[in-house]
Design a protein around this motif. Structure first.
Motif, mmCIF file in Angstrom:
data_model
loop_
_atom_site.group_PDB
_atom_site.id
_atom_site.type_symbol
_atom_site.label_atom_id
_atom_site.label_comp_id
_atom_site.label_asym_id
_atom_site.label_seq_id
_atom_site.Cartn_x
_atom_site.Cartn_y
_atom_site.Cartn_z
ATOM 1 N N ILE A 1 7.550 -7.007 41.649
ATOM 2 C CA ILE A 1 6.873 -6.618 40.412
ATOM 3 C C ILE A 1 7.701 -7.121 39.231
ATOM 4 O O ILE A 1 8.859 -6.763 39.075
ATOM 5 N N ARG A 2 7.067 -7.964 38.384
ATOM 6 C CA ARG A 2 7.806 -8.629 37.311
ATOM 7 C C ARG A 2 7.648 -7.961 35.948
ATOM 8 O O ARG A 2 8.379 -8.290 35.027
ATOM 9 N N ALA A 3 6.684 -7.062 35.798
ATOM 10 C CA ALA A 3 6.439 -6.449 34.485
ATOM 11 C C ALA A 3 7.620 -5.584 34.058
ATOM 12 O O ALA A 3 8.268 -4.945 34.889
ATOM 13 N N LYS A 4 7.889 -5.579 32.745
ATOM 14 C CA LYS A 4 8.989 -4.745 32.240
ATOM 15 C C LYS A 4 8.609 -3.277 32.297
ATOM 16 O O LYS A 4 9.388 -2.438 32.729
ATOM 17 N N GLU A 5 7.398 -2.960 31.824
ATOM 18 C CA GLU A 5 6.926 -1.576 31.840
ATOM 19 C C GLU A 5 5.712 -1.465 32.747
ATOM 20 O O GLU A 5 4.892 -2.374 32.808
ATOM 21 N N ILE A 6 5.614 -0.333 33.433
ATOM 22 C CA ILE A 6 4.488 -0.084 34.336
ATOM 23 C C ILE A 6 3.979 1.337 34.128
ATOM 24 O O ILE A 6 4.713 2.213 33.672
#
Length: 170
Positions: free
Chosen positions: A11-16
């Motif tokens: 998972i590459r997103a900074k915020e989830i």
């Protein structure tokens, strides 16, 4: 799910947006924080909706999730009914008994859930009497009207006239 969902470090997103394993919303956190929470529970962090802003991730046992998904896919495949198209070929100068034999075959195909393609083959100058072929198609459709619906009405295509009958849904 044609392509694999991203899990844990993928998972590459900074915020989830994080959802716990019992379905409770935990709010928006960093992906590192979400991964830490998942590891504490000995579970995986799985990206369930990558296109959302921010992406939605869920804490779950990924192996179990994949197994249940494949089980659902198998069950859905079992419930699908494959419809085949069977063909009944006639000639414009067919005798009555032969016609009844062909009609009985068409009835058998329709009762087994298949569609029936009725083909009337014209030879030579017979094509100029397409009305005879149309009468034959209508006669067959009338004889099978209780179990079949005309999906495609008689139409001349080259040297053949084709009509398609589909089984009536009860």
């Amino acid at each position: 799910m044609s392509k694999e969902a991203r899990i844990n470090e993928q998972i590459r997103a900074k915020e989830i947006r994080l959802i716990s394993n019992d379905g409770e919303q935990l709010g928006i956190v960093t992906s590192k924080e979400g991964l830490r929470i998942a590891q504490e529970k000995n579970l995986d962090l799985v990206e369930v909706s990558p296109s959302a802003k921010p992406p939605v991730c869920r804490v779950m046992d990924y192996g179990k999730h994949k197994y249940e998904q494949s089980k659902r896919d198998r069950d859905a495949k079992k419930k699908q009914k494959v419809i085949n198209v069977k063909e009944v070929k006639l000639r414009p100068s067919i005798e009555e008994h032969d016609f009844q034999v062909k009609a009985k075959n068409a009835e058998k195909f329709l009762k087994s859930g298949d569609k029936v393609k009725v083909t009337i083959m014209f030879r030579g100058r017979e094509i100029s009497h397409a009305d005879i072929g149309r009468e034959l198609c209508n006669k067959l459709a009338l004889q099978l009207k209780d179990i079949a619906a005309v999906e495609r009405y008689p139409k001349v295509e080259g040297r053949n006239m084709i009509m398609i009958l589909a089984p009536k849904s009860d």
